[in-house]
Design a protein around this motif. Sequence first.
Motif, PDB file in Angstrom:
ATOM      1  N   TYR A  32      41.528  33.490  45.726  1.00 18.18           N
ATOM      2  CA  TYR A  32      42.105  33.165  47.032  1.00 18.18           C
ATOM      3  C   TYR A  32      43.484  32.541  46.818  1.00 18.18           C
ATOM      4  CZ  TYR A  32      37.203  33.551  48.397  1.00 18.18           C
ATOM      5  OH  TYR A  32      35.919  33.998  48.584  1.00 18.18           O
ATOM      6  N   HIS A  33      44.407  32.834  47.718  1.00 17.44           N
ATOM      7  CA  HIS A  33      45.704  32.151  47.690  1.00 17.44           C
ATOM      8  C   HIS A  33      45.453  30.686  48.049  1.00 17.44           C
ATOM      9  CE1 HIS A  33      49.995  31.732  49.603  1.00 17.44           C
ATOM     10  NE2 HIS A  33      49.848  31.009  48.507  1.00 17.44           N
ATOM     11  N   HIS A  34      45.704  29.789  47.115  1.00 15.13           N
ATOM     12  CA  HIS A  34      45.354  28.378  47.310  1.00 15.13           C
ATOM     13  C   HIS A  34      46.071  27.765  48.502  1.00 15.13           C
ATOM     14  CE1 HIS A  34      45.782  24.003  46.592  1.00 15.13           C
ATOM     15  NE2 HIS A  34      44.504  24.113  46.261  1.00 15.13           N
ATOM     16  N   ASP A  35      47.315  28.171  48.753  1.00 12.59           N
ATOM     17  CA  ASP A  35      48.108  27.543  49.809  1.00 12.59           C
ATOM     18  C   ASP A  35      47.798  28.102  51.194  1.00 12.59           C
ATOM     19  OD1 ASP A  35      49.355  26.137  47.720  1.00 12.59           O
ATOM     20  OD2 ASP A  35      50.745  27.802  47.409  1.00 12.59           O
ATOM     21  N   GLU A  36      47.167  29.264  51.266  1.00 14.36           N
ATOM     22  CA  GLU A  36      46.746  29.865  52.539  1.00 14.36           C
ATOM     23  C   GLU A  36      45.533  30.719  52.255  1.00 14.36           C
ATOM     24  OE1 GLU A  36      45.506  30.585  55.467  1.00 14.36           O
ATOM     25  OE2 GLU A  36      47.426  29.689  56.085  1.00 14.36           O
ATOM     26  N   LYS A  37      44.357  30.099  52.383  1.00 14.51           N
ATOM     27  CA  LYS A  37      43.135  30.715  51.861  1.00 14.51           C
ATOM     28  C   LYS A  37      42.642  31.916  52.658  1.00 14.51           C
ATOM     29  CE  LYS A  37      41.772  26.424  49.607  1.00 14.51           C
ATOM     30  NZ  LYS A  37      42.923  25.655  50.125  1.00 14.51           N
ATOM     31  N   LEU A  38      43.277  32.225  53.786  1.00 13.94           N
ATOM     32  CA  LEU A  38      42.943  33.467  54.479  1.00 13.94           C
ATOM     33  C   LEU A  38      43.408  34.682  53.682  1.00 13.94           C
ATOM     34  CD1 LEU A  38      43.728  32.580  58.202  1.00 13.94           C
ATOM     35  CD2 LEU A  38      41.488  32.906  57.152  1.00 13.94           C
ATOM     36  N   GLU A  39      44.337  34.474  52.781  1.00 12.78           N
ATOM     37  CA  GLU A  39      44.767  35.544  51.890  1.00 12.78           C
ATOM     38  C   GLU A  39      43.903  35.498  50.636  1.00 12.78           C
ATOM     39  OE1 GLU A  39      48.797  37.203  49.579  1.00 12.78           O
ATOM     40  OE2 GLU A  39      48.864  35.331  50.720  1.00 12.78           O
ATOM     41  N   ARG A  40      43.280  36.636  50.314  1.00 11.29           N
ATOM     42  CA  ARG A  40      42.361  36.660  49.191  1.00 11.29           C
ATOM     43  C   ARG A  40      42.323  38.026  48.521  1.00 11.29           C
ATOM     44  NH1 ARG A  40      38.255  35.661  53.136  1.00 11.29           N
ATOM     45  NH2 ARG A  40      39.399  33.688  53.325  1.00 11.29           N
ATOM     46  N   TYR A  41      41.642  38.089  47.380  1.00  7.19           N
ATOM     47  CA  TYR A  41      41.499  39.331  46.619  1.00  7.19           C
ATOM     48  C   TYR A  41      40.931  40.437  47.501  1.00  7.19           C
ATOM     49  CZ  TYR A  41      39.187  42.627  43.388  1.00  7.19           C
ATOM     50  OH  TYR A  41      38.741  43.759  42.739  1.00  7.19           O
ATOM     51  N   ASN A  42      41.561  41.616  47.409  1.00  6.64           N
ATOM     52  CA  ASN A  42      41.128  42.778  48.180  1.00  6.64           C
ATOM     53  C   ASN A  42      40.766  43.895  47.203  1.00  6.64           C
ATOM     54  OD1 ASN A  42      41.553  45.444  49.613  1.00  6.64           O
ATOM     55  ND2 ASN A  42      41.744  44.032  51.333  1.00  6.64           N
ATOM     56  N   MET A  43      39.474  44.131  47.050  1.00  8.80           N
ATOM     57  CA  MET A  43      39.013  45.128  46.088  1.00  8.80           C
ATOM     58  C   MET A  43      39.489  46.535  46.430  1.00  8.80           C
ATOM     59  SD  MET A  43      36.439  47.652  45.775  1.00  8.80           S
ATOM     60  CE  MET A  43      34.806  47.214  46.372  1.00  8.80           C
ATOM     61  N   PRO A  44      39.361  47.021  47.687  1.00  7.49           N
ATOM     62  CA  PRO A  44      39.802  48.394  47.963  1.00  7.49           C
ATOM     63  C   PRO A  44      41.285  48.621  47.670  1.00  7.49           C
ATOM     64  CG  PRO A  44      38.403  47.592  49.742  1.00  7.49           C
ATOM     65  CD  PRO A  44      38.709  46.413  48.869  1.00  7.49           C
ATOM     66  N   ASP A  45      42.144  47.680  48.084  1.00  3.30           N
ATOM     67  CA  ASP A  45      43.578  47.852  47.840  1.00  3.30           C
ATOM     68  C   ASP A  45      43.899  47.789  46.349  1.00  3.30           C
ATOM     69  OD1 ASP A  45      43.946  48.089  50.522  1.00  3.30           O
ATOM     70  OD2 ASP A  45      44.950  46.152  50.803  1.00  3.30           O
ATOM     71  N   THR A  46      43.205  46.905  45.629  1.00  5.26           N
ATOM     72  CA  THR A  46      43.431  46.784  44.181  1.00  5.26           C
ATOM     73  C   THR A  46      43.121  48.095  43.465  1.00  5.26           C
ATOM     74  OG1 THR A  46      43.009  44.399  44.154  1.00  5.26           O
ATOM     75  CG2 THR A  46      42.624  45.594  42.098  1.00  5.26           C
ATOM     76  N   LEU A  47      41.994  48.710  43.794  1.00  3.09           N
ATOM     77  CA  LEU A  47      41.588  49.936  43.107  1.00  3.09           C
ATOM     78  C   LEU A  47      42.405  51.135  43.573  1.00  3.09           C
ATOM     79  CD1 LEU A  47      37.699  49.524  43.076  1.00  3.09           C
ATOM     80  CD2 LEU A  47      39.396  48.666  41.450  1.00  3.09           C
ATOM     81  N   LYS A  48      42.627  51.212  44.880  1.00  8.78           N
ATOM     82  CA  LYS A  48      43.372  52.357  45.420  1.00  8.78           C
ATOM     83  C   LYS A  48      44.802  52.372  44.890  1.00  8.78           C
ATOM     84  CE  LYS A  48      44.637  51.848  49.613  1.00  8.78           C
ATOM     85  NZ  LYS A  48      44.592  51.680  51.093  1.00  8.78           N
ATOM     86  N   ALA A  49      45.462  51.216  44.867  1.00 13.72           N
ATOM     87  CA  ALA A  49      46.857  51.152  44.448  1.00 13.72           C
ATOM     88  C   ALA A  49      47.038  51.583  43.002  1.00 13.72           C
ATOM     89  CB  ALA A  49      47.393  49.733  44.644  1.00 13.72           C
ATOM     90  N   GLN A  50      46.027  51.299  42.163  1.00 17.71           N
ATOM     91  CA  GLN A  50      46.157  51.556  40.730  1.00 17.71           C
ATOM     92  C   GLN A  50      45.351  52.763  40.252  1.00 17.71           C
ATOM     93  OE1 GLN A  50      46.674  47.375  38.671  1.00 17.71           O
ATOM     94  NE2 GLN A  50      45.300  47.143  40.440  1.00 17.71           N
ATOM     95  N   HIS A  51      44.755  53.481  41.225  1.00 20.90           N
ATOM     96  CA  HIS A  51      44.012  54.704  40.920  1.00 20.90           C
ATOM     97  C   HIS A  51      42.967  54.460  39.836  1.00 20.90           C
ATOM     98  CE1 HIS A  51      46.895  56.922  43.376  1.00 20.90           C
ATOM     99  NE2 HIS A  51      47.857  56.264  42.733  1.00 20.90           N
ATOM    100  N   THR A  52      42.130  53.461  40.068  1.00 24.09           N
ATOM    101  CA  THR A  52      41.110  53.105  39.085  1.00 24.09           C
ATOM    102  C   THR A  52      39.832  52.691  39.793  1.00 24.09           C
ATOM    103  OG1 THR A  52      40.656  51.732  37.140  1.00 24.09           O
ATOM    104  CG2 THR A  52      41.821  50.672  38.959  1.00 24.09           C
ATOM    105  N   ALA A  53      38.735  52.664  39.058  1.00 22.87           N
ATOM    106  CA  ALA A  53      37.466  52.172  39.588  1.00 22.87           C
ATOM    107  C   ALA A  53      37.024  50.899  38.884  1.00 22.87           C
ATOM    108  CB  ALA A  53      36.380  53.238  39.436  1.00 22.87           C
ATOM    109  N   TYR A  54      37.761  50.492  37.856  1.00 19.75           N
ATOM    110  CA  TYR A  54      37.419  49.285  37.098  1.00 19.75           C
ATOM    111  C   TYR A  54      38.717  48.583  36.726  1.00 19.75           C
ATOM    112  CZ  TYR A  54      38.758  52.133  33.074  1.00 19.75           C
ATOM    113  OH  TYR A  54      39.446  52.920  32.205  1.00 19.75           O
ATOM    114  N   LEU A  55      38.619  47.396  36.149  1.00 19.74           N
ATOM    115  CA  LEU A  55      39.808  46.637  35.771  1.00 19.74           C
ATOM    116  C   LEU A  55      39.835  46.395  34.267  1.00 19.74           C
ATOM    117  CD1 LEU A  55      39.902  43.958  38.622  1.00 19.74           C
ATOM    118  CD2 LEU A  55      41.194  46.099  38.467  1.00 19.74           C
ATOM    119  N   THR A  56      41.057  46.387  33.726  1.00 16.86           N
ATOM    120  CA  THR A  56      41.270  46.066  32.317  1.00 16.86           C
ATOM    121  C   THR A  56      42.727  45.650  32.149  1.00 16.86           C
ATOM    122  OG1 THR A  56      40.952  46.814  30.029  1.00 16.86           O
ATOM    123  CG2 THR A  56      41.818  48.429  31.607  1.00 16.86           C
ATOM    124  N   ALA A  57      43.177  45.478  30.911  1.00 17.11           N
ATOM    125  CA  ALA A  57      44.549  45.044  30.657  1.00 17.11           C
ATOM    126  C   ALA A  57      45.550  46.003  31.305  1.00 17.11           C
ATOM    127  CB  ALA A  57      44.795  44.960  29.155  1.00 17.11           C
ATOM    128  N   GLY A  58      46.580  45.430  31.925  1.00 10.88           N
ATOM    129  CA  GLY A  58      47.579  46.215  32.632  1.00 10.88           C
ATOM    130  C   GLY A  58      47.342  46.304  34.115  1.00 10.88           C
TER     131      GLY A  58
END
Length: 245
Positions: A50-76
């Motif tokens: 979560y963004h500590h200074d404005e906690k309504l902003e937080r990690y978004n799994m769909p945008d993270t995966l869609k933007a990077q064309h991946t289904a999992y996370l690793t270095a990079g």
Amino acid sequence: MTTLKPIAADRLLLEELVPGGHHWSGLLRRGSVLRLTDLQGGANVSTLFYHHDEKLERYNMPDTLKAQHTAYLTAGHTCHSDMGRVLCSIVADSVGWHDTWCGAVDAEQVRAKYGDTSFQQQRNDMYRNGRDGLLVELGKWGLGKRDLVANVNFFSKAVCDETGGLRFVEGHSRAGDAVELRFEMNTLVVLSTAPHPLDPKPRYAPAGVRLSAWRGDPVTADDACRTRCPQNGRAFANTERFYAV
């Protein structure tokens, strides 16, 4: 996978052990790096950002995966917020695959798999679940059930079979494996070391992890996470614009 470098003693900010089945939360400031180390092998770290200074902003799994064309996370890879900014980047990883699909194990799943225990019966050896652990930590920061979103399960791997079902990969992470997160925003990190929801082991014995945080180096224009794809470059630009203002 990448090679992990020694941590300079004069940069170290935090070193802490989180036993298996426990939970933790804390603020990691922009520019700091957090290393998660699997101490026994087979660890699972269900994690939210979560963004500590404005906690309504937080990690978004769909945008993270869609933007990077991946289904999992690793270095990079980077963890994107729902405002199109970068909360943190994965700058080193000896594991190679971290689950983004399966969520955190809940009380009903733990009870069905391992049996029913309570603090009154077993004290600190009680069977904790990931969902409640995350909620306990969220409550410390004024957050609650409505703030639970899809989490990352560091050190765990789940793959799809031919029918679309998910299968847990055993033995994926070994003792000493680690992943490093560089924080691009002031970020509230909330985590649980309870078992992965699909872990087939019949006995409740989650592995502990070590947290090590230190002051990182400035992000360069040719940074591997920034240049991985155009979407990451735009997310970094959005992040820098936010802090410039």
